[in-house]
Write a protein that holds these residues in place. Structure first.
Motif, PDB file in Angstrom:
ATOM      1  N   ASP B 145       0.833  -1.214   0.000  1.00  0.00           N
ATOM      2  CA  ASP B 145       0.000   0.000   0.000  1.00  0.00           C
ATOM      3  C   ASP B 145       0.861   1.254   0.000  1.00  0.00           C
ATOM      4  N   THR B 146       1.835   1.271   0.913  1.00  0.00           N
ATOM      5  CA  THR B 146       2.697   2.465   1.019  1.00  0.00           C
ATOM      6  C   THR B 146       3.479   2.665  -0.278  1.00  0.00           C
ATOM      7  N   ILE B 147       3.979   1.568  -0.826  1.00  0.00           N
ATOM      8  CA  ILE B 147       4.790   1.673  -2.045  1.00  0.00           C
ATOM      9  C   ILE B 147       3.936   2.152  -3.222  1.00  0.00           C
ATOM     10  N   ASN B 148       2.735   1.623  -3.333  1.00  0.00           N
ATOM     11  CA  ASN B 148       1.823   2.069  -4.414  1.00  0.00           C
ATOM     12  C   ASN B 148       1.521   3.554  -4.293  1.00  0.00           C
ATOM     13  N   ASN B 149       1.254   3.966  -3.068  1.00  0.00           N
ATOM     14  CA  ASN B 149       0.944   5.369  -2.797  1.00  0.00           C
ATOM     15  C   ASN B 149       2.131   6.260  -3.178  1.00  0.00           C
ATOM     16  N   LEU B 150       3.327   5.776  -2.811  1.00  0.00           N
ATOM     17  CA  LEU B 150       4.555   6.508  -3.111  1.00  0.00           C
ATOM     18  C   LEU B 150       4.757   6.639  -4.621  1.00  0.00           C
ATOM     19  N   LEU B 151       4.502   5.547  -5.341  1.00  0.00           N
ATOM     20  CA  LEU B 151       4.674   5.558  -6.806  1.00  0.00           C
ATOM     21  C   LEU B 151       3.724   6.573  -7.459  1.00  0.00           C
TER      22      LEU B 151
END
Lengths: 217, 311
Positions: B145-151
């Protein structure tokens, strides 16, 4: 002490082994159970030892109906009975001492008491010097005496014997019978099944005669 | 009171005697016992070995998690001057651990080294590669979730042509790990069942061999607990010895595989150190064996002893 009230025993193949047996044996009495082969003598003793259960009727031992005894209580009940069989039921890979000690070991008796009682029992049957022998090296008569020593080592109030002299000659049979008389003289109730009429004809004890599963007398 | 204590002493002494007697019985039938113990040990060593392998895969995947990076491929006209401001901005984000800027020339140089296509690259009229920013993500932010949001946030910048985080391999590794765990679970269950059957069958044969003795004991007033005891202890010894031999099998495997595994990890220039978990296994394997041994003996005695009665 031992009381049968209208006891029947039939097997699954509809064979009627015992029919309506009623009798009683008082405490401290010595009694012979006689009859032809297949009359039901062994079956009757098995019912008392709870090796088999009766199909109908009551068997009272010390005024207690043993037919209602649950399976898990049977071992404790059997510790009150000394059993002697024609085919010995000895452990041939254990010494005479170990065989005689077995009822005390299963009852959880301590070592010192076991040693004392086993030697006393073997002394009574004149086998004191053979504690370390294996049953295999003993004669048939000696093996039977080991069985008797094992049956009395627990000091049971009742001693049951099924054809205890079946494999023995006349002299040995008389010796064995004298042993039973000695136990009876100290208050043990002795009940012996035998078809050896000559052996018991001169003995002054009670008789129960079976004929085809019925009481003849 | 003294009487009760005395009885307890006798009771414990009898247990000790039966325990040693059962061990003696195993010794007297050495070949059969050895074969049974070996089957049990292999059945215990196999899932234990796979468990060790899986734990190491987990350790590797955790290491790879830690160095997970996002690559930002910048617009072609992104200048080195802009890079300073942009990387400072990114460095302040709480999810980001470190930011490294790589010029387009450096990217080309790296590509040249890796591809060995010097001639082809020399013939190009200009550098086709963009400048790149490599972002190291903090360990506690490594979740999908965090990585997707960051991307999404990074791709929102006009300067960024493409933000790339290859999560697929991590997902695949985790999926392999999860499947492996399930597989080991099933294998452990099946092998435990085989241990139960092997010990149960051995005890069953032992009961059959000692039928006449059991009948005599029952005749003289032996309880089922008294009769069960040597068989339960036999199960105990089979399980315990099987567990200990299983541990030695793992030790042998370690001795054989340690050198090749170390060589392999050195080839990948990895800090990874294969863990054999031998200390916990020396307890876990015999205990598992003992539990399985006693349980299977209990089932066998429960099933067969009640059928053996004097007649």
């Amino acid at each position: 002490m031992i009381k049968f009230i209208n006891v029947y025993k039939h097997y699954h193949n509809n064979h009627q082994a015992l029919s309506g047996l009623s009798f009683h044996i008082d405490e401290g009495e010595m009694t012979f159970l006689t009859g032809h082969s297949g009359a039901g003598k062994s079956t009757l003793l098995k019912l008392i030892a709870l090796i088999e259960r009766s199909s109908h009727g009551q068997i009272l031992i010390n005024n207690r109906n043993i037919n209602g005894l649950p399976q898990n209580k049977i071992p404790y009940y059997r510790r009150q009975i000394g059993l002697v069989f024609q085919n010995h039921y000895l452990l041939f890979d254990r010494t005479v001492f170990d065989n005689v000690a077995l009822p005390l070991v299963v009852a959880g008796e301590n070592h010192r008491e076991i040693g004392r009682r086993v030697r006393a029992s073997l002394d009574k049957v004149s086998l004191l010097g053979k504690e370390r022998s294996l049953p295999m090296v003993l004669s048939c008569g000696e093996q039977q005496r080991v069985v008797i020593a094992r049956a009395v080592v627990n000091r049971p109030p009742i001693l049951l014997a099924d054809e205890p002299t079946g494999n023995l000659d006349c002299e040995l049979s008389n010796d064995i019978m004298k042993l039973f008389e000695q136990f009876n003289q100290v208050g043990v109730t002795v009940f012996i099944a035998t078809h050896n009429h000559d052996l018991i004809s001169t003995l002054p004890y009670g008789r129960i005669i079976l004929q085809h599963g019925h009481l003849a007398q | 009171m003294n009487h009760i204590r005395f009885n307890l002493k006798v009771y414990l002494l009898r247990h000790l005697q039966v325990m040693l007697f059962s061990l003696g019985q195993l010794w007297r039938q050495l070949l059969t016992s050895t074969m049974t113990v070996l089957v049990i040990s292999i059945s215990l060593a196999l899932p234990a070995g796979l468990y060790i392998l899986l734990q190491n895969i987990k350790q590797v995947s955790n290491q790879w998690n830690y160095v997970s990076q996002i690559s930002l491929f910048m617009e072609y006209n992104f200048s080195d001057r802009q890079a300073n401001t942009f990387t400072n901005k990114l460095q302040s984000w709480p999810e980001i651990d470190a930011v490294k800027y790589q010029t387009s020339n450096k990217s080309l140089e790296n590509f040249r080294k890796l591809s060995g296509l010097d001639d082809l690259l020399n013939n190009l009229p200009n550098n086709p590669l963009p400048a790149t920013i490599i972002i190291n993500i903090k360990k506690d932010s490594l979740n999908p979730d965090t990585i997707n949001n960051l991307l999404i946030r990074l791709e929102g910048f006009a300067e960024v042509e493409q933000a790339q985080f290859d999560m697929e391999w991590l997902k695949r590794l985790r999926s392999i790990n999860k499947t492996g765990q399930l597989g080991i679970g099933i294998l452990t269950t099946l092998l435990s069942l085989s241990v139960l059957l092997v010990i149960g069958n051995t005890i069953r044969l032992s009961i059959i061999n000692r039928q006449s003795e059991i009948k005599v004991i029952k005749l003289v007033g032996g309880t089922n607990n008294f009769i069960n005891r040597p068989f339960l202890y036999a199960g105990f010894w089979f399980g315990a010895l099987g567990g200990i031999v299983a541990w030695f099998i793992l030790l042998l495997t370690m001795a054989l595989l340690s050198a090749p595994i170390n060589e392999l990890t050195l080839l990948y220039n990895s800090q990874f150190n294969f863990q054999w978990f031998l200390s916990p296994m020396i307890i876990a394997l015999p205990i598992s064996g003992i539990i399985l041994g006693i349980f299977s003996s209990w089932i066998a005695t429960k099933s067969y002893l009640s059928n053996i009665e004097p007649h």
